[in-house]
Write an enzyme that holds these catalytic residues in place. Structure first.
Site, PDB file in Angstrom:
ATOM      1  NE  ARG A   1      45.970  40.503  21.023  1.00 14.02           N
ATOM      2  CZ  ARG A   1      47.104  41.252  20.635  1.00 14.02           C
ATOM      3  NH1 ARG A   1      48.047  40.668  20.250  1.00 14.02           N
ATOM      4  NH2 ARG A   1      47.067  42.394  20.674  1.00 14.02           N
TER       5      ARG A   1
ATOM      6  CE  LYS B   1      29.797  41.410  43.582  1.00  8.20           C
ATOM      7  NZ  LYS B   1      30.209  40.703  42.505  1.00  8.20           N
TER       8      LYS B   1
ATOM      9  CE  LYS C   1      38.133  31.618  50.912  1.00 12.88           C
ATOM     10  NZ  LYS C   1      38.426  30.381  50.322  1.00 12.88           N
TER      11      LYS C   1
ATOM     12  CE  LYS D   1      36.166  29.868  42.921  1.00 12.79           C
ATOM     13  NZ  LYS D   1      34.999  30.582  42.807  1.00 12.79           N
TER      14      LYS D   1
ATOM     15  CB  CYS E   1      36.593  34.706  46.158  1.00 14.12           C
ATOM     16  SG  CYS E   1      35.182  33.904  46.668  1.00 14.12           S
ATOM     17  CG  PHE E   2      39.062  38.371  43.887  1.00 15.00           C
ATOM     18  CD1 PHE E   2      38.592  37.276  43.224  1.00 15.00           C
ATOM     19  CD2 PHE E   2      38.916  39.633  43.031  1.00 15.00           C
ATOM     20  CE1 PHE E   2      37.989  37.222  42.153  1.00 15.00           C
ATOM     21  CE2 PHE E   2      38.324  39.594  41.971  1.00 15.00           C
ATOM     22  CZ  PHE E   2      37.724  38.248  41.383  1.00 15.00           C
TER      23      PHE E   2
ATOM     24  CD  GLU F   1      28.557  28.043  41.694  1.00 10.41           C
ATOM     25  OE1 GLU F   1      28.149  27.040  42.095  1.00 10.41           O
ATOM     26  OE2 GLU F   1      28.572  28.696  40.690  1.00 10.41           O
TER      27      GLU F   1
ATOM     28  CB  VAL G   1      32.055  24.295  54.796  1.00  9.08           C
ATOM     29  CG1 VAL G   1      30.905  23.430  55.217  1.00  9.08           C
ATOM     30  CG2 VAL G   1      32.897  23.264  54.179  1.00  9.08           C
TER      31      VAL G   1
ATOM     32  N   GLY H   1      40.124  49.083  44.858  1.00 13.20           N
ATOM     33  CA  GLY H   1      40.785  47.781  45.126  1.00 13.20           C
ATOM     34  C   GLY H   1      39.762  46.855  45.239  1.00 13.20           C
TER      35      GLY H   1
HETATM   36  C1  UDX Z   1      34.597  36.641  42.618  1.00 13.79           C
HETATM   37  C2  UDX Z   1      34.607  36.054  41.167  1.00 13.79           C
HETATM   38  O1  UDX Z   1      34.250  37.002  40.211  1.00 13.79           O
HETATM   39  C3  UDX Z   1      33.605  34.972  41.163  1.00 13.79           C
HETATM   40  O2  UDX Z   1      34.066  33.912  39.881  1.00 13.79           O
HETATM   41  C4  UDX Z   1      34.269  33.798  42.277  1.00 13.79           C
HETATM   42  O3  UDX Z   1      33.465  32.532  42.199  1.00 13.79           O
HETATM   43  C5  UDX Z   1      34.281  34.302  43.452  1.00 13.79           C
HETATM   44  O4  UDX Z   1      34.749  35.577  43.460  1.00 13.79           O
HETATM   45  P1  UDX Z   1      33.005  38.147  43.807  1.00 13.79           P
HETATM   46  O5  UDX Z   1      34.018  38.101  45.112  1.00 13.79           O
HETATM   47  O6  UDX Z   1      31.427  38.097  44.160  1.00 13.79           O
HETATM   48  O7  UDX Z   1      33.321  37.112  42.780  1.00 13.79           O
HETATM   49  O8  UDX Z   1      32.753  39.727  43.097  1.00 13.79           O
HETATM   50  P2  UDX Z   1      33.417  40.198  41.816  1.00 13.79           P
HETATM   51  O9  UDX Z   1      32.307  40.789  41.079  1.00 13.79           O
HETATM   52  O10 UDX Z   1      34.297  39.499  41.193  1.00 13.79           O
HETATM   53  O11 UDX Z   1      34.393  41.696  42.250  1.00 13.79           O
HETATM   54  C6  UDX Z   1      35.440  41.211  43.274  1.00 13.79           C
HETATM   55  C7  UDX Z   1      35.990  42.865  43.590  1.00 13.79           C
HETATM   56  O12 UDX Z   1      36.749  43.340  42.490  1.00 13.79           O
HETATM   57  C8  UDX Z   1      35.014  43.775  44.104  1.00 13.79           C
HETATM   58  O13 UDX Z   1      35.601  44.291  45.363  1.00 13.79           O
HETATM   59  C9  UDX Z   1      34.869  44.599  42.958  1.00 13.79           C
HETATM   60  O14 UDX Z   1      34.382  46.025  43.309  1.00 13.79           O
HETATM   61  C10 UDX Z   1      36.325  44.622  42.358  1.00 13.79           C
HETATM   62  N1  UDX Z   1      36.077  45.125  41.006  1.00 13.79           N
HETATM   63  C11 UDX Z   1      35.670  44.145  40.099  1.00 13.79           C
HETATM   64  C12 UDX Z   1      36.824  46.159  40.725  1.00 13.79           C
HETATM   65  O15 UDX Z   1      37.240  46.846  41.401  1.00 13.79           O
HETATM   66  N2  UDX Z   1      37.209  46.083  39.156  1.00 13.79           N
HETATM   67  C13 UDX Z   1      36.497  45.614  38.373  1.00 13.79           C
HETATM   68  O16 UDX Z   1      36.670  45.808  37.167  1.00 13.79           O
HETATM   69  C14 UDX Z   1      35.692  44.444  38.558  1.00 13.79           C
END
Ligand code: UDX
Length: 456
Positions: A249, A328, A268, A209, A265-266, A154, A73, A260
């Site tokens: 590295r 994205k 939060k 995670k 996820c990020f 996940e 959830v 941005g």
């Molecule tokens: C993310 C994590 O990658 C994943 O492992 C986790 O389980 C859930 O959160 P997600 O939010 O689906 O996945 O998208 P992600 O591809 O990671 O992109 C997140 C954001 O970062 C997007 O807005 C994307 O555009 C941005 N991003 C990503 C960049 O601005 N630059 C990058 O190089 C990569």
């Protein structure tokens, strides 16, 4: 769950939810109507649904017959009360644990799939153990159920979810009961090499995670801070990120400067990490991670303000086209999309915004912006207005500027010579994703700005 069903035809998977509308959408014959757009998902559903994958609202019977229950959830950021704005709201997790406690029979393995603050498993165990010591009031002869709790976060990213699940970098299973850990590992071993199934204690798994997301987001805030420095100095972000990323590295992935990070996820998860750090008496750690989010908000504001500045300091009454509203490419998800704050900022400045996105609906945009599409009547939250349109041509006609906010493939191949004919003069292209062919834009007579490179 669809991928587990696909890879393990011997296992019956039932996805249950209280929301009847959503379950019937998952059962819809029209695979285009599935609630989530994810490349390849429709084929997986098509192969498995009715074979060993079921969508149902019968929560009680499904839990009763299950050997394993995945709690999947959402855990949104709390909006009020203790930890408001940072802590995760665990009410749905708790509600699920209570349902599992009430309806489970025999030995049931309960798997935390949602992203949870470290030590949530304690709460789940406490709720479950309350039932283990009380008989089912409706069935006095039944044995008490017993439970094992596992954490199995996940790591999939939206837009590449099916591939990420089919070929994961690793699978993480945290738990204290070795039999339960092996039972779940056995499921993954149907398609995942056993050496990349990592077994840890519960708390390491929960914390991994949250912190994996924080590390990824930190890279984006780092590169976006450098993007502004590039624009100010004449350095080129593409060259700088290649130079940084080719250090093995550090690595080349996740170093694309942009508007941005967005997504569910990020932000939060980092805010939750800030909350946890403060909760455990580590305010410096909290402050450190808070800066990653602060820098992300700053990048969005910076881009919106830059647009205003380039358009002679005012966008009032001007038409601006936003190409891409999803957070994205390859997803219809708009949660925390950078487009939201950029559009709101420009609406606030009095601009009229046309929005195009190949997968996002107008109702989603209305929801995200908190105002309905409007023309000439001022019911929106500010002076500005917006409208969703179905083609790029319509979006840019009469526009003073085009902002590319999502890296959809179709925006990489736009014919700027044709599009520019219907735009105002002078007009601008703001490429926040670094995907546009500069020579085409320039030869069409348009002004050009790109993140990390500045004005060309
Ligand atoms: C993310 C994590 O990658 C994943 O492992 C986790 O389980 C859930 O959160 P997600 O939010 O689906 O996945 O998208 P992600 O591809 O990671 O992109 C997140 C954001 O970062 C997007 O807005 C994307 O555009 C941005 N991003 C990503 C960049 O601005 N630059 C990058 O190089 C990569």
């Amino acid at each position: 769950m669809a991928v587990i069903a696909d890879r393990c035809p011997q296992i019956d998977v039932t996805v249950v939810d209280l929301n009847e509308e959503r379950i019937s959408a998952w059962n819809s014959d029209d695979l285009k109507q599935l609630p989530v757009y994810e490349p390849g998902l429709d084929q997986v559903i098509n192969r498995t649904r009715g074979r060993n994958l079921y969508f149902s609202t019968s929560i009680e019977t499904s839990i009763k017959s299950a050997d394993m229950v995945f709690i999947s959830v959402n855990t949104p950021t709390k909006l009020k009360g203790l930890g408001a704005g940072q802590a995760s709201d665990l009410k749905w997790v708790e509600a699920c644990a209570r349902q599992v406690a009430n309806y489970a029979s025999g030995h049931t393995i309960v798997v935390e799939k949602s992203t949870l603050p470290v030590r949530t498993a304690v709460a789940i165990k406490t709720i479950l153990s309350a039932r283990s010591t009380q008989p089912d009031p409706l069935n006095a002869n039944e044995d008490y159920p017993t439970f094992s709790v596992l954490s199995n976060p996940e790591f999939l990213a939206e837009g590449t979810a099916i591939k990420d699940l089919e070929e994961p970098d690793r699978v993480l299973i945290g738990g204290e009961d070795p039999l339960a850990v092996e039972a779940l590992a056995l499921i993954y071993e149907n398609w995942v090499p056993s050496e990349i199934i990592l077994r840890t204690n519960l708390w390491s798994s929960e914390l991994s995670k949250l912190t994996a997301n924080a590390f990824l987001a930190q890279r984006i805030s780092s590169i976006n801070s450098v993007s502004a420095l590039c624009e100010a100095t004449g350095a080129d972000i593409a060259e700088v990120s290649l130079a940084i990323g080719t250090d093995s590295r550090i690595g080349t992935k996740f170093l694309n400067a942009g508007p941005g990070f967005g997504g569910s996820c990020f932000k939060k998860d980092i805010l939750n990490l800030v909350y946890l750090s403060n909760y455990f008496g580590l305010p410096e750690v909290g402050y450190y991670w808070q800066q990653v989010v602060t820098l992300n908000d700053w990048q969005q504001k910076r881009i919106a303000q830059l647009v205003v500045k380039k358009l002679f300091g005012t966008v009032s009454g001007k038409k601006l086209a936003i190409l891409g509203f999803a957070f994205k490419a390859n997803t219809n998800d708009t949660r925390e999309a950078p487009a939201i704050s950029i559009a709101l900022e420009l609406i606030e400045e009095g601009a009229f915004i046309t929005i195009h996105d190949p997968k996002v609906e107008s109702s989603q945009v209305a929801n995200a912006l908190g105002c309905e599409p409007t023309f000439n009547n001022k019911i929106s939250i500010s002076e500005g207005e917006w409208l969703m349109v179905s083609s790029v041509e319509e979006a840019v006609t009469g526009a003073d500027a085009v902002l590319i906010l999502t890296e959809w493939d179709e925006y990489k191949k736009l014919n700027w010579a044709n599009l520019s004919r219907n735009m105002r003069t002078p007009s601008w292209v703001f490429d926040t994703r670094g995907i546009v062919d500069i020579t085409q834009v320039k030869s069409a007579g348009l002004n050009f700005w790109r993140v990390g490179q500045g004005e060309d």
